[in-house]
Write an enzyme that holds these catalytic residues in place. Structure first.
Site, PDB file in Angstrom:
ATOM      1  N   LYS A 201      -2.948  11.501   3.844  1.00 51.81           N
ATOM      2  CA  LYS A 201      -2.658  10.232   4.513  1.00 51.81           C
ATOM      3  C   LYS A 201      -2.796   9.057   3.539  1.00 51.81           C
ATOM      4  CE  LYS A 201      -2.320   7.095   7.800  1.00 51.81           C
ATOM      5  NZ  LYS A 201      -1.057   6.795   8.468  1.00 51.81           N
ATOM      6  N   CYS A 255      -2.279   0.031   7.516  1.00 52.10           N
ATOM      7  CA  CYS A 255      -2.178   1.261   6.737  1.00 52.10           C
ATOM      8  C   CYS A 255      -1.929   0.980   5.264  1.00 52.10           C
ATOM      9  CB  CYS A 255      -1.066   2.158   7.306  1.00 52.10           C
ATOM     10  SG  CYS A 255      -1.448   2.850   8.929  1.00 52.10           S
TER      11      CYS A 255
END
Length: 401
Positions: A201, A255
């Site tokens: 991720k 993010c």
């Protein structure tokens, strides 16, 4: 199966809804009473196309309900924010708090999954916390990490169709988590271990950050060289193996603007390119703010009055209401602090009101402004036509001029 989702934000709520309409009995937990109340009333507290109807369906069927505290379930999902603290150190306190909240409800055979973006080792750390508190559960529950990888504005489709990476603390945990996600994910489910899934991720978003930094650095070079960066990138991308992204006023969101720091804080000597990309993208926002301030000073000198300035867009990307880590918001704040009482019109068509900025409709702002600053490429802005009588600073490619 009963599932409990800890966190009803931009990822937790859509995931809970999709699980609910695919046969899972879902409890959604949030610490914000307003979010719980709106969710139970079938009202979205976020902007995401198509999700409102699905929420009403899930609530109406009784498959989903929201609460302030966890309830006994078969699976627990941690979908809470992981911001960073001072000096860009990752803050997993929300993950820990959510984990502590579900520990009393865990029983043999349950599944516990972290979806929140986390530093490498977080899943193992939370497993250790669980087993210290409930030692009788060690080896008897399943613990895994499964990050989301969706695009705001297209969350419904991507939650279902995107591939997922799923890593357990052991093979049995990985298999158990895959069984759950297979109920509604049509993309491929890739099995790995928890540490690799966590790093995957962070790697995905750091890769995007580096690519955007290249485009933003090009925009700085082209501005100094008198070259249209939009034309340059369009032409360079004619090469069969070149795919340069579009520049903007920085990088935002919870993010891409955050996750690289989870790597640089843990591996400072090895992550020099990733760190440099963060520096470039942060600098781009400061550079844009200085451009606006200089344009305002020039206008005042030339016209003998302060300009009306339209700041077009506050969200971190087009056509959403998410302002987290938004470079546009930071630019607006910096310009307002140094505006010396100039008239600043703030525009964000995806937000009804803001606790700091007074919002102006985009057409009104564009018409009234002497200086127009495009910060976010919202679709409505593209209906506007170029006006030679205005100073237009287009940082996001509305006109590509």
């Amino acid at each position: 199966m009963k599932a409990c989702f800890m966190g009803l934000g931009y990822i937790g709520l859509p995931t809970a809804i999709i699980a609910a309409i695919n046969g899972v009995e879902v409890t959604g937990v949030d610490v914000n009473p307003s979010v719980v109340e709106k969710t139970n009333a079938g009202e979205l507290h976020i902007v995401e196309p198509g999700l409102a109807e699905m929420l009403r369906q899930a609530i109406g069927s009784g498959a989903l309900h929201a609460t302030l505290t966890p309830e006994t379930s078969d699976a627990y999902f941690i979908v809470v924010p992981t911001p960073f603290k001072g000096n860009h150190q990752p803050d997993i306190s929300f993950v820990e708090a959510a984990t502590r909240a579900v520990i009393p409800f865990l029983k043999e055979g349950d599944l516990y999954v972290i979806e929140s973006t986390s530093p490498v080792g977080t899943t193992e750390l939370m497993a250790s916390l669980i087993f210290r508190t409930r030692p009788e559960l060690e080896g008897k529950i399943y613990i895994a990490y499964c990050p989301e990888r969706v695009l705001p504005g297209n969350v419904i489709y991507e939650l279902v169709h995107n591939d997922r990476v799923i890593g357990g603390i052991d093979e049995a945990s990985t298999r158990k988590a895959i069984e759950f996600y297979a109920q509604f994910v049509k993309g491929e489910l890739h099995a790995t271990n928890a540490r690799t899934a966590e790093m995957c991720k962070l790697t995905e978003n750091s890769s995007r950050d580096v690519q955007i930094a290249f485009a933003n650095e090009l925009s700085l070079i082209c501005d100094k060289a008198g070259i249209n960066v939009w034309d340059l990138i369009r032409l360079a991308n004619k090469h069969p193996r070149v795919n340069i992204l579009q520049p903007g006023c920085g990088v935002g969101g919870h993010c891409i603007a955050v996750d690289p720091y989870f790597i640089t804080s843990a591996f400072p000597e090895e992550s020099r390119l990733i760190a440099d990309a963060r520096t470039i993208n942060n600098y781009k926002a400061d550079w844009c703010a200085e451009k606006v301030i200089n344009a305002m000073l020039t206008f005042e000198i030339e016209h003998g009055r302060k300009p009306v300035v339209a700041m077009m867009g506050v969200a971190f990307k087009p056509d959403i209401d998410d302002l987290r880590e938004s470079p546009a918001k930071a630019i607006i704040s910096k310009v307002m602090q140094r505006s010396n009482n100039a008239h600043i019109l703030v525009v964000e068509p995806n937000v009804k009101e803001h606790h700091v900025f007074k919002l102006t409709p985009y057409e009104t702002a564009y018409k009234d402004a002497d200086i127009v600053v495009f910060l976010t490429a919202h679709t409505p802005f593209k209906s506007l036509t170029w006006d030679d009588n205005k100073v237009i600073l287009d940082f996001c490619g509305i006109f590509k001029r």
